[in-house]
Design a protein around this motif. Sequence first.
Motif, PDB file in Angstrom:
ATOM      1  N   PHE A  40      67.469  97.819 100.998  1.00  0.00           N
ATOM      2  CA  PHE A  40      66.176  98.042 100.358  1.00  0.00           C
ATOM      3  C   PHE A  40      66.180  99.241  99.415  1.00  0.00           C
ATOM      4  CE2 PHE A  40      65.020  95.870 104.376  1.00  0.00           C
ATOM      5  CZ  PHE A  40      64.459  94.733 103.829  1.00  0.00           C
ATOM      6  N   GLY A  41      66.941 100.286  99.745  1.00  0.00           N
ATOM      7  CA  GLY A  41      66.989 101.450  98.867  1.00  0.00           C
ATOM      8  C   GLY A  41      67.566 101.103  97.506  1.00  0.00           C
ATOM      9  N   SER A  42      68.649 100.338  97.467  1.00  0.00           N
ATOM     10  CA  SER A  42      69.256  99.941  96.199  1.00  0.00           C
ATOM     11  C   SER A  42      68.326  99.027  95.407  1.00  0.00           C
ATOM     12  CB  SER A  42      70.592  99.234  96.459  1.00  0.00           C
ATOM     13  OG  SER A  42      71.500 100.096  97.111  1.00  0.00           O
ATOM     14  N   VAL A  43      67.635  98.118  96.090  1.00  0.00           N
ATOM     15  CA  VAL A  43      66.701  97.229  95.401  1.00  0.00           C
ATOM     16  C   VAL A  43      65.549  98.025  94.808  1.00  0.00           C
ATOM     17  CG1 VAL A  43      65.124  95.280  95.699  1.00  0.00           C
ATOM     18  CG2 VAL A  43      67.327  95.275  96.853  1.00  0.00           C
ATOM     19  N   ALA A  44      65.028  99.010  95.543  1.00  0.00           N
ATOM     20  CA  ALA A  44      63.935  99.842  95.022  1.00  0.00           C
ATOM     21  C   ALA A  44      64.368 100.603  93.773  1.00  0.00           C
ATOM     22  CB  ALA A  44      63.468 100.814  96.109  1.00  0.00           C
ATOM     23  N   MET A  45      65.591 101.129  93.774  1.00  0.00           N
ATOM     24  CA  MET A  45      66.090 101.840  92.602  1.00  0.00           C
ATOM     25  C   MET A  45      66.215 100.898  91.402  1.00  0.00           C
ATOM     26  SD  MET A  45      69.640 103.925  91.997  1.00  0.00           S
ATOM     27  CE  MET A  45      69.577 104.526  93.676  1.00  0.00           C
ATOM     28  N   PHE A  46      66.703  99.686  91.651  1.00  0.00           N
ATOM     29  CA  PHE A  46      66.824  98.700  90.576  1.00  0.00           C
ATOM     30  C   PHE A  46      65.456  98.355  89.993  1.00  0.00           C
ATOM     31  CE2 PHE A  46      66.590  94.181  89.431  1.00  0.00           C
ATOM     32  CZ  PHE A  46      67.477  94.160  88.363  1.00  0.00           C
ATOM     33  N   LEU A  47      64.462  98.160  90.848  1.00  0.00           N
ATOM     34  CA  LEU A  47      63.122  97.827  90.367  1.00  0.00           C
ATOM     35  C   LEU A  47      62.519  98.970  89.571  1.00  0.00           C
ATOM     36  CD1 LEU A  47      61.691  95.967  93.493  1.00  0.00           C
ATOM     37  CD2 LEU A  47      62.369  94.969  91.304  1.00  0.00           C
ATOM     38  N   ARG A  87      55.289  91.784  79.884  1.00  0.00           N
ATOM     39  CA  ARG A  87      54.148  92.252  80.655  1.00  0.00           C
ATOM     40  C   ARG A  87      54.191  91.709  82.074  1.00  0.00           C
ATOM     41  NH1 ARG A  87      47.824  90.935  81.033  1.00  0.00           N
ATOM     42  NH2 ARG A  87      47.206  92.920  81.930  1.00  0.00           N
ATOM     43  N   GLY A  88      54.609  90.451  82.220  1.00  0.00           N
ATOM     44  CA  GLY A  88      54.712  89.872  83.551  1.00  0.00           C
ATOM     45  C   GLY A  88      55.729  90.595  84.411  1.00  0.00           C
ATOM     46  N   LEU A  89      56.895  90.913  83.832  1.00  0.00           N
ATOM     47  CA  LEU A  89      57.913  91.660  84.578  1.00  0.00           C
ATOM     48  C   LEU A  89      57.390  93.033  84.987  1.00  0.00           C
ATOM     49  CD1 LEU A  89      61.124  90.820  82.511  1.00  0.00           C
ATOM     50  CD2 LEU A  89      60.611  90.047  84.828  1.00  0.00           C
ATOM     51  N   HIS A  90      56.661  93.685  84.088  1.00  0.00           N
ATOM     52  CA  HIS A  90      56.156  95.038  84.387  1.00  0.00           C
ATOM     53  C   HIS A  90      55.054  94.982  85.436  1.00  0.00           C
ATOM     54  CE1 HIS A  90      56.055  99.278  83.345  1.00  0.00           C
ATOM     55  NE2 HIS A  90      54.735  99.234  83.402  1.00  0.00           N
ATOM     56  N   HIS A  91      54.168  94.006  85.313  1.00  0.00           N
ATOM     57  CA  HIS A  91      53.042  93.903  86.249  1.00  0.00           C
ATOM     58  C   HIS A  91      53.515  93.538  87.648  1.00  0.00           C
ATOM     59  CE1 HIS A  91      48.910  92.986  87.550  1.00  0.00           C
ATOM     60  NE2 HIS A  91      49.459  91.958  88.184  1.00  0.00           N
ATOM     61  N   TRP A  92      54.261  92.453  87.760  1.00  0.00           N
ATOM     62  CA  TRP A  92      54.711  92.017  89.078  1.00  0.00           C
ATOM     63  C   TRP A  92      55.805  92.911  89.623  1.00  0.00           C
ATOM     64  CZ3 TRP A  92      51.112  89.407  90.973  1.00  0.00           C
ATOM     65  CH2 TRP A  92      50.398  88.463  90.239  1.00  0.00           C
ATOM     66  N   PHE A 249      61.501  87.440  88.171  1.00  0.00           N
ATOM     67  CA  PHE A 249      61.519  86.655  86.940  1.00  0.00           C
ATOM     68  C   PHE A 249      60.673  85.393  87.096  1.00  0.00           C
ATOM     69  CE2 PHE A 249      63.248  83.691  83.847  1.00  0.00           C
ATOM     70  CZ  PHE A 249      63.350  84.479  82.711  1.00  0.00           C
ATOM     71  N   LEU A 250      60.773  84.747  88.252  1.00  0.00           N
ATOM     72  CA  LEU A 250      59.972  83.546  88.505  1.00  0.00           C
ATOM     73  C   LEU A 250      58.485  83.873  88.492  1.00  0.00           C
ATOM     74  CD1 LEU A 250      59.986  80.535  89.255  1.00  0.00           C
ATOM     75  CD2 LEU A 250      60.076  81.225  91.653  1.00  0.00           C
ATOM     76  N   MET A 251      58.101  84.997  89.101  1.00  0.00           N
ATOM     77  CA  MET A 251      56.697  85.411  89.085  1.00  0.00           C
ATOM     78  C   MET A 251      56.223  85.685  87.665  1.00  0.00           C
ATOM     79  SD  MET A 251      55.320  85.587  92.194  1.00  0.00           S
ATOM     80  CE  MET A 251      54.040  86.845  92.062  1.00  0.00           C
ATOM     81  N   ALA A 252      57.055  86.355  86.869  1.00  0.00           N
ATOM     82  CA  ALA A 252      56.664  86.710  85.505  1.00  0.00           C
ATOM     83  C   ALA A 252      56.485  85.477  84.631  1.00  0.00           C
ATOM     84  CB  ALA A 252      57.711  87.641  84.896  1.00  0.00           C
ATOM     85  N   VAL A 253      57.269  84.443  84.900  1.00  0.00           N
ATOM     86  CA  VAL A 253      57.208  83.223  84.090  1.00  0.00           C
ATOM     87  C   VAL A 253      56.090  82.298  84.560  1.00  0.00           C
ATOM     88  CG1 VAL A 253      58.455  81.121  83.458  1.00  0.00           C
ATOM     89  CG2 VAL A 253      59.629  83.325  83.414  1.00  0.00           C
ATOM     90  N   ALA A 254      55.935  82.171  85.871  1.00  0.00           N
ATOM     91  CA  ALA A 254      55.048  81.142  86.419  1.00  0.00           C
ATOM     92  C   ALA A 254      53.631  81.626  86.702  1.00  0.00           C
ATOM     93  CB  ALA A 254      55.657  80.583  87.703  1.00  0.00           C
ATOM     94  N   VAL A 255      53.433  82.909  86.969  1.00  0.00           N
ATOM     95  CA  VAL A 255      52.113  83.412  87.359  1.00  0.00           C
ATOM     96  C   VAL A 255      51.562  84.286  86.233  1.00  0.00           C
ATOM     97  CG1 VAL A 255      50.783  84.630  89.113  1.00  0.00           C
ATOM     98  CG2 VAL A 255      52.881  83.431  89.760  1.00  0.00           C
ATOM     99  N   ARG A 256      50.464  83.849  85.659  1.00  0.00           N
ATOM    100  CA  ARG A 256      49.880  84.568  84.528  1.00  0.00           C
ATOM    101  C   ARG A 256      49.185  85.845  85.000  1.00  0.00           C
ATOM    102  NH1 ARG A 256      44.934  84.879  82.774  1.00  0.00           N
ATOM    103  NH2 ARG A 256      44.278  83.257  84.239  1.00  0.00           N
ATOM    104  N   VAL A 257      49.415  86.919  84.271  1.00  0.00           N
ATOM    105  CA  VAL A 257      48.729  88.182  84.538  1.00  0.00           C
ATOM    106  C   VAL A 257      47.379  88.139  83.828  1.00  0.00           C
ATOM    107  CG1 VAL A 257      48.833  90.685  84.362  1.00  0.00           C
ATOM    108  CG2 VAL A 257      50.937  89.365  84.664  1.00  0.00           C
ATOM    109  N   PRO A 258      46.274  88.346  84.529  1.00  0.00           N
ATOM    110  CA  PRO A 258      44.955  88.196  83.899  1.00  0.00           C
ATOM    111  C   PRO A 258      44.672  89.285  82.877  1.00  0.00           C
ATOM    112  CG  PRO A 258      44.729  89.096  86.113  1.00  0.00           C
ATOM    113  CD  PRO A 258      46.176  88.720  85.954  1.00  0.00           C
TER     114      PRO A 258
END
Length: 391
Positions: A40-47, A87-92, A249-258
């Motif tokens: 989880f630490g490495s994933v948090a740094m990547f995000l 924007r989707g990548l940044h939001h999600w 990436f799937l969230m950014a593509v499939a779920v619209r940020v209002p």
Amino acid sequence: MKRRLKALNEWWIIAPGLPTAIQTFLYEDIPASAGWHQVFGSVAMFLFLIQAFTGALLAFNYAPTPGDAYNSLRYILTEVTAGRLMRGLHHWGASMMIVVVVLHMVQVFLYGAYKKPRETTWMVGVVLLLLTLAYGLTGYLLPWDNRAYWGTVVTTRIAAQAPLLGSYLTRLLGGDESIGVVTFARFFGLHVLLLPPATALLMGIHIYLVRKHGVAPAPGDEALPTRKFYPQQVLKDTIAIFIAFAILFLMAVAVRVPLEQLADPTDTSYIPRPEWYFLFLFQTLKLFSGPLEVVGSTVLPGLAVLLLILVPFIDRSAMIKVTRRTFAAAVVLLAAIGWGGLTAAAVLTTPRRPDKPLSITPSPPSGCSFRPKRWPASDISVPRIAPVATR
């Protein structure tokens, strides 16, 4: 060509400490018990790096002033190549980063990895969690739509209730009179100028402390032969990072940020709601009224943060296997039930917003250079207009 390759090879060899530093980083000794629960630490740094990268890309076309911010964001969504994806990548990514950081702290808590000599590592982690939440809080206003405006109104009013520091916090956030240019500048400055370097500095300190004290071994495994960070743990971290990015990436593509209507300070019928990770606190405020509001807004959250920081000093017992840490598991379970229950209650009790037609082409402020030619229906949220009753 051969000379250049030879010169590059010689530079690599004689570069001050570079090969040694890389070798030390990759071939660090880790306990035999290290594994998937420590990715989880490495994933948090990547995000965090994803957030910094997408934030910089958005900033190239973003106008950090009220009104212009809304139109520039609309321009990003409709005119900039892959603007909606950025924007989707940044939001999600913000939501996913909070989830991963919380999971990381839960894992450390369950395993008791905060105990001596790792108390400072834990406390720095708590501060990093607070900074992660601060990103969501300060970035909430930046779209400058109705949702952002009225959510920030609630935030500044909560800050005003802090004992002794309420008036200073309100003045610092620029919300002592109304939400306007000063408030926007303060939130933008915190989100872009102060929080990123503070986060990078604390992450560096956190990694240094982890390397200094080492990964906490499972009780009873201290005498087992250690293994190297590379390649087994590096492979696990890489796979976890790949899975996290695939979900993002799937969230950014499939779920619209209002993106709602342009902020309207006169729309007093608007029902503000914070992001999902603050809904539990929003629901907690409903349990207190009148003079007791300060308990739900500042006292209880402050005590919770203080308790988190003091965990290593409260629990001074020796480390035991995670399967025997029943009290720690019960605490995590109760916290999850409480958070989930409050969040679900906030969602279920959210009243329906009154139907109001969306002005697709609001008049931008004077001097605004962002005038998109079109606004696709896929990028806007148009409320359903109720039919007019006739006799």
